[in-house]
Design a protein around this motif. Sequence first.
Motif, PDB file in Angstrom:
ATOM      1  N   VAL A  59      -4.192 -53.012 -28.534  1.00 13.27           N
ATOM      2  CA  VAL A  59      -4.783 -51.845 -29.125  1.00 13.27           C
ATOM      3  C   VAL A  59      -6.085 -51.323 -28.535  1.00 13.27           C
ATOM      4  O   VAL A  59      -7.268 -51.523 -28.823  1.00 13.27           O
ATOM      5  CB  VAL A  59      -5.060 -51.822 -30.838  1.00 13.27           C
ATOM      6  N   PHE A  60      -5.838 -50.943 -27.022  1.00 15.95           N
ATOM      7  CA  PHE A  60      -7.203 -50.622 -26.529  1.00 15.95           C
ATOM      8  C   PHE A  60      -7.290 -48.990 -26.388  1.00 15.95           C
ATOM      9  O   PHE A  60      -6.518 -48.214 -25.714  1.00 15.95           O
ATOM     10  CB  PHE A  60      -7.075 -50.846 -25.223  1.00 15.95           C
ATOM     11  N   SER A  61      -7.957 -48.466 -27.313  1.00 13.20           N
ATOM     12  CA  SER A  61      -8.240 -46.857 -27.675  1.00 13.20           C
ATOM     13  C   SER A  61      -9.445 -46.780 -26.707  1.00 13.20           C
ATOM     14  O   SER A  61     -10.480 -46.107 -27.270  1.00 13.20           O
ATOM     15  CB  SER A  61      -8.567 -46.410 -28.961  1.00 13.20           C
ATOM     16  N   LEU A  62      -9.307 -46.702 -25.326  1.00 11.73           N
ATOM     17  CA  LEU A  62     -10.401 -46.647 -24.332  1.00 11.73           C
ATOM     18  C   LEU A  62     -11.229 -45.583 -24.209  1.00 11.73           C
ATOM     19  O   LEU A  62     -12.408 -45.630 -24.113  1.00 11.73           O
ATOM     20  CB  LEU A  62      -9.973 -47.428 -23.173  1.00 11.73           C
ATOM     21  N   TRP A  63     -10.570 -44.198 -24.333  1.00  8.48           N
ATOM     22  CA  TRP A  63     -11.249 -43.084 -24.127  1.00  8.48           C
ATOM     23  C   TRP A  63     -12.401 -42.952 -25.325  1.00  8.48           C
ATOM     24  O   TRP A  63     -13.377 -42.295 -24.997  1.00  8.48           O
ATOM     25  CB  TRP A  63     -10.288 -41.913 -24.475  1.00  8.48           C
ATOM     26  N   ASP A  64     -12.256 -43.692 -26.424  1.00  8.67           N
ATOM     27  CA  ASP A  64     -13.213 -43.589 -27.550  1.00  8.67           C
ATOM     28  C   ASP A  64     -13.928 -44.879 -27.204  1.00  8.67           C
ATOM     29  O   ASP A  64     -15.281 -44.428 -27.443  1.00  8.67           O
ATOM     30  CB  ASP A  64     -12.526 -43.913 -28.906  1.00  8.67           C
ATOM     31  N   THR A  65     -13.573 -46.088 -27.156  1.00  6.68           N
ATOM     32  CA  THR A  65     -14.274 -47.189 -27.448  1.00  6.68           C
ATOM     33  C   THR A  65     -15.263 -47.429 -26.037  1.00  6.68           C
ATOM     34  O   THR A  65     -16.052 -48.283 -26.219  1.00  6.68           O
ATOM     35  CB  THR A  65     -13.343 -48.293 -27.746  1.00  6.68           C
ATOM     36  N   TYR A  66     -15.178 -46.935 -25.116  1.00  2.91           N
ATOM     37  CA  TYR A  66     -15.889 -47.332 -23.555  1.00  2.91           C
ATOM     38  C   TYR A  66     -17.178 -46.857 -23.941  1.00  2.91           C
ATOM     39  O   TYR A  66     -18.203 -47.541 -23.320  1.00  2.91           O
ATOM     40  CB  TYR A  66     -15.129 -46.777 -22.542  1.00  2.91           C
ATOM     41  N   ARG A  67     -17.541 -45.909 -24.769  1.00  8.57           N
ATOM     42  CA  ARG A  67     -18.712 -45.305 -24.780  1.00  8.57           C
ATOM     43  C   ARG A  67     -19.819 -46.103 -25.658  1.00  8.57           C
ATOM     44  O   ARG A  67     -20.871 -45.925 -25.222  1.00  8.57           O
ATOM     45  CB  ARG A  67     -18.545 -43.929 -25.560  1.00  8.57           C
ATOM     46  N   ASN A  68     -19.327 -46.945 -26.592  1.00  6.09           N
ATOM     47  CA  ASN A  68     -20.218 -47.551 -27.366  1.00  6.09           C
ATOM     48  C   ASN A  68     -19.746 -48.961 -28.071  1.00  6.09           C
ATOM     49  O   ASN A  68     -20.479 -49.820 -28.191  1.00  6.09           O
ATOM     50  CB  ASN A  68     -21.004 -46.793 -28.564  1.00  6.09           C
ATOM     51  N   HIS A  90     -17.389 -51.101 -26.836  1.00  4.74           N
ATOM     52  CA  HIS A  90     -17.363 -52.186 -25.904  1.00  4.74           C
ATOM     53  C   HIS A  90     -18.796 -52.858 -25.765  1.00  4.74           C
ATOM     54  O   HIS A  90     -19.002 -53.846 -25.506  1.00  4.74           O
ATOM     55  CB  HIS A  90     -16.665 -52.010 -24.657  1.00  4.74           C
ATOM     56  N   PRO A  91     -19.602 -51.907 -25.222  1.00  2.00           N
ATOM     57  CA  PRO A  91     -21.119 -52.394 -25.061  1.00  2.00           C
ATOM     58  C   PRO A  91     -21.567 -53.019 -26.285  1.00  2.00           C
ATOM     59  O   PRO A  91     -22.465 -53.910 -25.979  1.00  2.00           O
ATOM     60  CB  PRO A  91     -21.969 -50.703 -24.644  1.00  2.00           C
ATOM     61  N   PHE A  92     -21.305 -52.584 -27.301  1.00  2.00           N
ATOM     62  CA  PHE A  92     -21.929 -53.477 -28.637  1.00  2.00           C
ATOM     63  C   PHE A  92     -21.170 -54.747 -28.694  1.00  2.00           C
ATOM     64  O   PHE A  92     -21.997 -55.673 -28.969  1.00  2.00           O
ATOM     65  CB  PHE A  92     -21.460 -52.731 -29.913  1.00  2.00           C
ATOM     66  N   GLU A  96     -18.273 -63.402 -26.542  1.00  2.00           N
ATOM     67  CA  GLU A  96     -17.079 -64.217 -26.458  1.00  2.00           C
ATOM     68  C   GLU A  96     -15.866 -63.242 -26.733  1.00  2.00           C
ATOM     69  O   GLU A  96     -14.806 -63.602 -26.132  1.00  2.00           O
ATOM     70  CB  GLU A  96     -17.200 -65.204 -27.269  1.00  2.00           C
ATOM     71  N   LEU A  97     -15.883 -62.402 -27.636  1.00  2.00           N
ATOM     72  CA  LEU A  97     -14.829 -61.479 -27.893  1.00  2.00           C
ATOM     73  C   LEU A  97     -14.393 -60.558 -26.931  1.00  2.00           C
ATOM     74  O   LEU A  97     -13.487 -60.338 -26.290  1.00  2.00           O
ATOM     75  CB  LEU A  97     -14.882 -60.859 -29.179  1.00  2.00           C
ATOM     76  N   GLN A  98     -15.533 -59.840 -26.348  1.00  2.00           N
ATOM     77  CA  GLN A  98     -15.422 -58.927 -25.329  1.00  2.00           C
ATOM     78  C   GLN A  98     -14.859 -59.621 -24.045  1.00  2.00           C
ATOM     79  O   GLN A  98     -13.985 -59.135 -23.445  1.00  2.00           O
ATOM     80  CB  GLN A  98     -16.860 -58.416 -25.064  1.00  2.00           C
ATOM     81  N   SER A  99     -15.240 -61.045 -23.602  1.00  2.00           N
ATOM     82  CA  SER A  99     -14.769 -61.595 -22.497  1.00  2.00           C
ATOM     83  C   SER A  99     -13.030 -61.764 -22.781  1.00  2.00           C
ATOM     84  O   SER A  99     -12.439 -61.673 -21.735  1.00  2.00           O
ATOM     85  CB  SER A  99     -15.247 -62.930 -22.625  1.00  2.00           C
ATOM     86  N   ASP A 100     -12.731 -62.115 -23.922  1.00  2.00           N
ATOM     87  CA  ASP A 100     -11.193 -62.138 -24.058  1.00  2.00           C
ATOM     88  C   ASP A 100     -10.634 -60.875 -23.846  1.00  2.00           C
ATOM     89  O   ASP A 100      -9.654 -60.800 -23.241  1.00  2.00           O
ATOM     90  CB  ASP A 100     -10.996 -62.771 -25.573  1.00  2.00           C
ATOM     91  N   THR A 123     -10.689 -46.216 -33.965  1.00  2.00           N
ATOM     92  CA  THR A 123     -10.765 -47.684 -33.826  1.00  2.00           C
ATOM     93  C   THR A 123     -12.239 -48.261 -33.738  1.00  2.00           C
ATOM     94  O   THR A 123     -12.554 -49.208 -32.961  1.00  2.00           O
ATOM     95  CB  THR A 123      -9.769 -48.387 -32.819  1.00  2.00           C
ATOM     96  N   GLY A 124     -13.084 -47.679 -34.413  1.00  2.00           N
ATOM     97  CA  GLY A 124     -14.498 -48.210 -34.654  1.00  2.00           C
ATOM     98  C   GLY A 124     -15.713 -47.490 -33.831  1.00  2.00           C
ATOM     99  O   GLY A 124     -16.748 -48.173 -33.830  1.00  2.00           O
ATOM    100  N   THR A 125     -15.393 -46.318 -33.092  1.00  2.00           N
ATOM    101  CA  THR A 125     -16.228 -45.670 -32.435  1.00  2.00           C
ATOM    102  C   THR A 125     -17.160 -45.032 -33.261  1.00  2.00           C
ATOM    103  O   THR A 125     -18.414 -45.306 -32.729  1.00  2.00           O
ATOM    104  CB  THR A 125     -15.618 -44.805 -31.408  1.00  2.00           C
ATOM    105  N   LEU A 126     -17.052 -44.565 -34.235  1.00  2.00           N
ATOM    106  CA  LEU A 126     -18.028 -43.690 -34.963  1.00  2.00           C
ATOM    107  C   LEU A 126     -18.719 -44.886 -35.800  1.00  2.00           C
ATOM    108  O   LEU A 126     -19.899 -44.695 -36.112  1.00  2.00           O
ATOM    109  CB  LEU A 126     -17.353 -42.714 -35.907  1.00  2.00           C
ATOM    110  N   SER A 127     -18.103 -45.826 -36.162  1.00  2.00           N
ATOM    111  CA  SER A 127     -18.840 -47.115 -36.692  1.00  2.00           C
ATOM    112  C   SER A 127     -19.885 -47.560 -35.937  1.00  2.00           C
ATOM    113  O   SER A 127     -20.977 -47.951 -36.268  1.00  2.00           O
ATOM    114  CB  SER A 127     -17.802 -48.149 -37.272  1.00  2.00           C
ATOM    115  N   ALA A 128     -19.356 -47.898 -34.468  1.00  2.00           N
ATOM    116  CA  ALA A 128     -20.545 -48.272 -33.376  1.00  2.00           C
ATOM    117  C   ALA A 128     -21.773 -47.279 -33.548  1.00  2.00           C
ATOM    118  O   ALA A 128     -22.612 -47.850 -33.159  1.00  2.00           O
ATOM    119  CB  ALA A 128     -19.762 -48.576 -32.139  1.00  2.00           C
ATOM    120  N   TRP A 129     -21.457 -46.172 -33.376  1.00 11.93           N
ATOM    121  CA  TRP A 129     -22.527 -45.091 -33.250  1.00 11.93           C
ATOM    122  C   TRP A 129     -23.402 -45.524 -34.309  1.00 11.93           C
ATOM    123  O   TRP A 129     -24.678 -45.383 -34.131  1.00 11.93           O
ATOM    124  CB  TRP A 129     -21.986 -43.664 -33.475  1.00 11.93           C
TER     125      TRP A 129
END
Length: 748
Positions: free
Chosen positions: A370-379, A381-383, A390-394, A653-659
């Motif tokens: 479940v990689f919704s990357l167009w959304d999540t690459y912006r904030n 995954h940096p979070f 350790e999660l990001q590494s996996d 998948t969490g992008t607006l929450s990461a903002w």
Amino acid sequence: MTKYFTILPFLIYCSSAFAQDYTQFVNPFIGTSNYGATHPGAVLPAGMASVSPFNVAYKKGDGNVFEKDSEWHSRTYVHENNFLTGYSHVNLSGVGCPDLGSILLMPTTGKLELDPEKYGSTYRLEQASPGYYSNHLTKYNIKTEVSATMRTGISRYTFPAGESHILLNLGLGLTNETGAALKIVSHTEIEGYKLIGTFCYNPEDVRPVYFVAKFSRPADKFGAWKKMPEYTAEAAWTTYNNIYKPYNGYSYEMAGENIGTYFSFQTREGEAIEVKIGISYVSIANARENLEKEQPAFSFDQTAAKAKSVWNSLLKRIEVQGGTDDEKTIFYTALYHILLHPNIFQDVNGDYPLMESSGIGKTNGNRYTVFSLWDTYRNLHPFLSLVYPELQSDMINSMLSMYKESGWLPKWELLGMETNVMVGDPATPVLVDSWLRGIKDFDIDQAYEAMKKAAITTDGNKLRPGIEKYSTLGYIPEGAYDNLWGTVSTTLEYNISDWNLAQLARELGKNDDYKYFNKRALSYRNYFDKFSGMLRPRMSDGSWLTPFDPKAGANFEPVVGFVEGNAWQYRFYVPHDINGMIKLVGGSKKFVNELQRCFDEGNYDMANEPDITYPFLFNYVKGEEWRSQLKVRELIGKHYSNTPSGIPGNDDTGTLSAWLVYSMLGIYPHCPGDMSYALVSPVFDKVTIHLNQKYYPGERLVIQTEKNKPGDVIIEKVKLNGAPYNGYFIDHQNLINGSELLFKLKGH
């Protein structure tokens, strides 16, 4: 109808000290309205299984309207609805297309009914907290409770006295696939699979999800059913529940469309029956093993308690002090939503479906999906890189495994299938940003190979359609490709990926690649129209697209040249070259005026990604940084709240929450691959982020705020480790060394 979330008690550790219970500040109902597309069901962080109330099949009191397709439902639950037809066991949170929402359990009483429109029930007394959900079915006087482990769900139904039933419906759900197979193994067990897929109606993406269901007591009677075609409605057997045909005592395998099973019981008043379901995307045998390993006994309370403990262990990574209870709740709920996806994909034995294949792989670590990357690459995954490296590494290693298995990095991957939803090459900034932040336990040479393949392959490029023209003309012309969505938007996405690849090339000493990709990253300038001040679609001969309305395409309306946005919402989307954009539009004063105009005239869309960084861009102009501080705080107050509509739109998948989480902390990653954060005024008096010292040298990052009165939001001064800090951007490296960042705020 009253809806609320459980306030759970503080935990007492063996040291006799009181430890904060952070789950008390999570309200899973946030985002269940206003198309937030979240659900309040039981799930663990990154859980493969989740158990969600399903109330979007029918809406009682409104003509019994079947809603899923008529309203493009991509979520299992909508707060305003109140007609439950079951609990689904595989679910997505915050996505824009329907899928999963399948394997539905539903308890009923009285005469056996197999039509969900007839057996569905209204409900009351909802409660939800991390890993737990409960309600009371008014039609049947049944208390329902659900919880979950990583790969299993468990339900506890407390029945009245009399004839009671538990239905397993494999036809109802969000997925557009209705095919399934099942077998009643015994009076206490069912096994089978359900087809899922066609995400965003992509016909090529179909995969089975396998399950094993076990009951805490034997059924007195059982059977299967299937929904028969409408045209047989005059046949003799239609006296059985209209077109739902039962097969009483059926114990052979059944396969087909819209099938299900029922287990019937004579229950005592207050008798509780538990049902646990294991799932797997590999096999029925693995689903059974997942169930046996994660829930060997029927112990609902123990499962719910473990789920709460797991959530606390991750939520406490960030400790906040000060602020109101509502502010803490929207903060920790956003953190909760960030941790739902991507989720694990492997079984307890390490098996998982290979990417774009029917083969089976095996992993020793976590394989994510479940990689919704167009959304999540912006904030997002940096979070994760900062707070949960350790999660990001996996996740990074999962993406590279997908490359090894399929030949391409993922774009919008779902359950080992590439859906090809959205545009650009979003895996590249995720990989580069992670490496530059300090996550280096992955094969960087293989990662570079994969990213460069996407950046230069001209024939059959699955990640970057239109790259031929992009490489030669410096932009993608309108009309050159039949199936390319949004020429300007796609070019801008390629630009940010090229810029990231250039930064990594420089880091690795690949100077020729650095120069090439860095130059190509600036090709957005070919779209700049001096007359309108906009990035404007153009044709192969260099002429501008005519007519051109910069406001056309708002509110997700289709428009030529742009993807889920318009020219205004993409006007400043060059996060890697904002200083260059300032020069293009006519200097700092003009840039500030036009950026402010974007907000003042209603051209900014808080609910979508293309302009998500715009509130922070005033930081680029000296003396205008206060605008970012005011605007971010204004947007938080306007769009986020401790209510079901408390997310401004699809959480993606969490992008607006990461903002929100970043904005409340007072730092924001304005450009993936750029190691600086934009500074704005924090919401809380003190925040402590516990750093993972496997990746970062510091033990903690502390952000403190001093203010004279509650309404103060303007930054008067900043100190880093006690020394004055000048500027409104701060480098990632300055924050991961055990740093203390102090903001002193004043009124406006």
